[in-house]
Design an enzyme around this catalytic site. Sequence first.
Site, PDB file in Angstrom:
ATOM      1  N   LYS A   1      34.968  38.693   8.019  1.00  0.00           N
ATOM      2  CA  LYS A   1      35.177  38.772   9.460  1.00  0.00           C
ATOM      3  C   LYS A   1      36.462  39.555   9.651  1.00  0.00           C
ATOM      4  CE  LYS A   1      36.790  36.393  13.513  1.00  0.00           C
ATOM      5  NZ  LYS A   1      37.079  35.156  14.235  1.00  0.00           N
TER       6      LYS A   1
ATOM      7  N   GLY B   1      41.007  30.939  21.382  1.00  0.00           N
ATOM      8  CA  GLY B   1      41.585  29.625  21.626  1.00  0.00           C
ATOM      9  C   GLY B   1      41.848  29.297  23.088  1.00  0.00           C
TER      10      GLY B   1
ATOM     11  N   ALA C   1      35.078  33.917  20.088  1.00  0.00           N
ATOM     12  CA  ALA C   1      36.336  33.561  20.756  1.00  0.00           C
ATOM     13  C   ALA C   1      36.166  33.297  22.238  1.00  0.00           C
ATOM     14  CB  ALA C   1      37.417  34.610  20.580  1.00  0.00           C
ATOM     15  N   GLY C   2      36.901  32.301  22.704  1.00  0.00           N
ATOM     16  CA  GLY C   2      36.984  32.023  24.128  1.00  0.00           C
ATOM     17  C   GLY C   2      36.160  30.851  24.614  1.00  0.00           C
TER      18      GLY C   2
ATOM     19  N   ASN D   1      35.672  27.915  17.285  1.00  0.00           N
ATOM     20  CA  ASN D   1      36.464  27.023  16.441  1.00  0.00           C
ATOM     21  C   ASN D   1      37.184  25.967  17.275  1.00  0.00           C
ATOM     22  OD1 ASN D   1      38.661  27.615  13.561  1.00  0.00           O
ATOM     23  ND2 ASN D   1      38.434  25.763  14.723  1.00  0.00           N
ATOM     24  N   THR D   2      38.147  26.425  18.090  1.00  0.00           N
ATOM     25  CA  THR D   2      39.033  25.488  18.782  1.00  0.00           C
ATOM     26  C   THR D   2      38.285  24.495  19.676  1.00  0.00           C
ATOM     27  OG1 THR D   2      40.664  27.262  18.814  1.00  0.00           O
ATOM     28  CG2 THR D   2      41.109  25.361  20.214  1.00  0.00           C
TER      29      THR D   2
END
Lengths: 266, 68
Positions: free
Chosen positions: A99, A160, A188-189, A210-211
């Site tokens: 990635k 994040g 992301a986001g 992830n977050t």
Amino acid sequence: MSLPFKIAGVEFQSRLLLGTGKYRSHEEMRACHEASKTSMVTVAVRRVDLTGKSGPSILDYIDRAKISLLPNTAGCYTVEDAVRTAHLGREALSTPWVKLEVLGDPVTLLPDPIGTLEASAILAREGFIVMAYTSDDPILARRLVDVGVAAVMPAGSPIGSGLGILNPLNIRLVRDTVAGRVPVIVDAGVGTASDVAIAMELGVDGVLLNTAVALASDSVSMARAMGLACEAGRMAFLAGRIARSTAASPSSPTTGTIGPTSKPSP
Amino acid sequence: MIPITVNGTPRDVDDGLTVASLLSQLGIPEQMALAIERNRSVLPRSTWPEVKVGAGDVFEVVSLVGGG
């Protein structure tokens, strides 16, 4: 109903990709991966702690029979650092998958588009399977595919941030621009499950997050919700949504109502 | 002793070490998922038992951690 999800010719069971960062414990991470049914997770390449304080390896908590590892180049701000980090990840995990992140700015963590394109070209030429984290620019997406990336991964919003898909039109344009050449994975986001469903309903091939799972109050439940939202969004996209209309359209018959009726005139 | 740099920190090590013996001196288990870069080039694992550590070498020894 759904075509298999393939990246670089390799089929994956789940369209949801997860990270391995920010979890409260390795055990919790493993439970989240299981609950989400993910089949690919990212890991970061970092210096070994020479003070002997490092605990058990995160790799011991990833079921590699079910889950593929995707080393990232997170934290790299130059083409050179990203390429070096990709080489190290390939050596450490014996995998050509990467990635690619070439960041432009530590405040927004938005990608450096020029650096991302340059590093993508170098790594693709060297035989890497490059999944490129990028902004939601359809023209850049096309240029990335032209230099040989295996997947384009536009950010829905900053890493994040939990702001979701801020520009659905651009995500859709990215998808339409590279459709049939490589998969598009929103990376992301994501803040919550509806963001995943919205992304998938736009027709992208997958979502990486992830977050939103790692820091949810009940991370395991959120992981399951993300997996379900990914499936639901994909299914809704394939099913074909109705056209948007400013006029109402009754779902119940307009005739046969008990009389006498008097409708207000429009 | 010869001066080298490992993960950004200068240190002195015995002359004549191989990369594999350097790892063991650093207390890093070789079976870990590791990668080693010497002077900005990755050293394949198969070469660790033979490659000698030289004065002024700059090493990066990395592994995998949680990330997104």
